[in-house]
Design a protein around this motif. Structure first.
Motif, PDB file in Angstrom:
ATOM      1  N   SER A  36       0.822  -1.211   0.000  1.00 20.27           N
ATOM      2  CA  SER A  36       0.000   0.000   0.000  1.00 20.27           C
ATOM      3  C   SER A  36       0.855   1.261   0.000  1.00 20.27           C
ATOM      4  N   ASP A  37       0.184   2.389  -0.050  1.00 27.77           N
ATOM      5  CA  ASP A  37       0.871   3.660   0.149  1.00 27.77           C
ATOM      6  C   ASP A  37       1.453   3.677   1.557  1.00 27.77           C
ATOM      7  N   GLU A  38       2.431   4.521   1.749  1.00 26.21           N
ATOM      8  CA  GLU A  38       3.138   4.616   3.018  1.00 26.21           C
ATOM      9  C   GLU A  38       2.254   5.243   4.098  1.00 26.21           C
ATOM     10  N   VAL A  39       2.323   4.655   5.290  1.00 24.55           N
ATOM     11  CA  VAL A  39       1.629   5.167   6.466  1.00 24.55           C
ATOM     12  C   VAL A  39       2.666   5.384   7.549  1.00 24.55           C
ATOM     13  N   LEU A  40       2.615   6.527   8.209  1.00 26.63           N
ATOM     14  CA  LEU A  40       3.561   6.837   9.264  1.00 26.63           C
ATOM     15  C   LEU A  40       3.039   6.315  10.600  1.00 26.63           C
ATOM     16  N   PHE A  41       3.877   5.556  11.310  1.00 25.90           N
ATOM     17  CA  PHE A  41       3.554   5.103  12.658  1.00 25.90           C
ATOM     18  C   PHE A  41       4.431   5.886  13.627  1.00 25.90           C
ATOM     19  N   VAL A  42       3.795   6.499  14.616  1.00 22.41           N
ATOM     20  CA  VAL A  42       4.498   7.317  15.604  1.00 22.41           C
ATOM     21  C   VAL A  42       4.202   6.773  16.997  1.00 22.41           C
TER      22      VAL A  42
END
Length: 89
Positions: A42-48
Motif C-alpha cells: 500500500s501507500d506509506e503510512v507513518l507510525f508514531v
C-alpha cells in the motif's frame, strides 16, 4: 520479524486469519523514532509513538487506510523493535 538492513523491517503477520506483509523503514523526527510502513504494498503510512498510550500507532489521515486490528498488530511489533533497539539488539 526480519531485518534486511539496519533501518528496514519485514513482517509477515496473520490477523483474523488474513495474511499481511508489512515493510517498515525506521526514520527519525525531532529525535523520535518513527516508522514509514507499507502494508501489502500500500501507500506509506507513518507510525508514531504516543507517549500517553505507550504504543506506536498509525498517524494522520493515512492511518485510516489500515484496519484498526492490523494497525494494533503492527504497533505491537514496532514497540518490540523499538525496545530491542534501545537495548542494543
Amino acid at each position: 520479524m526480519s531485518q534486511n538492513d539496519q533501518n528496514r523491517l519485514h513482517l509477515e503477520l496473520q490477523v483474523d486469519n488474513r495474511p499481511y506483509v508489512v515493510d517498515a523503514e525506521r526514520c527519525s523526527y525531532n529525535d523520535e523514532l518513527q516508522y514509514r510502513v507499507k502494508v501489502n504494498g500500500s501507500d506509506e503510512v507513518l507510525f508514531v509513538f504516543d507517549r500517553d498510550l505507550g504504543h506506536y500507532h498509525a498517524s494522520g489521515n493515512d492511518g485510516a487506510m489500515v484496519p484498526e486490528n492490523v494497525a494494533e498488530a503492527i504497533g505491537n511489533q514496532l514497540n518490540r523493535d523499538s525496545l530491542d533497539r534501545q537495548r542494543g539488539r
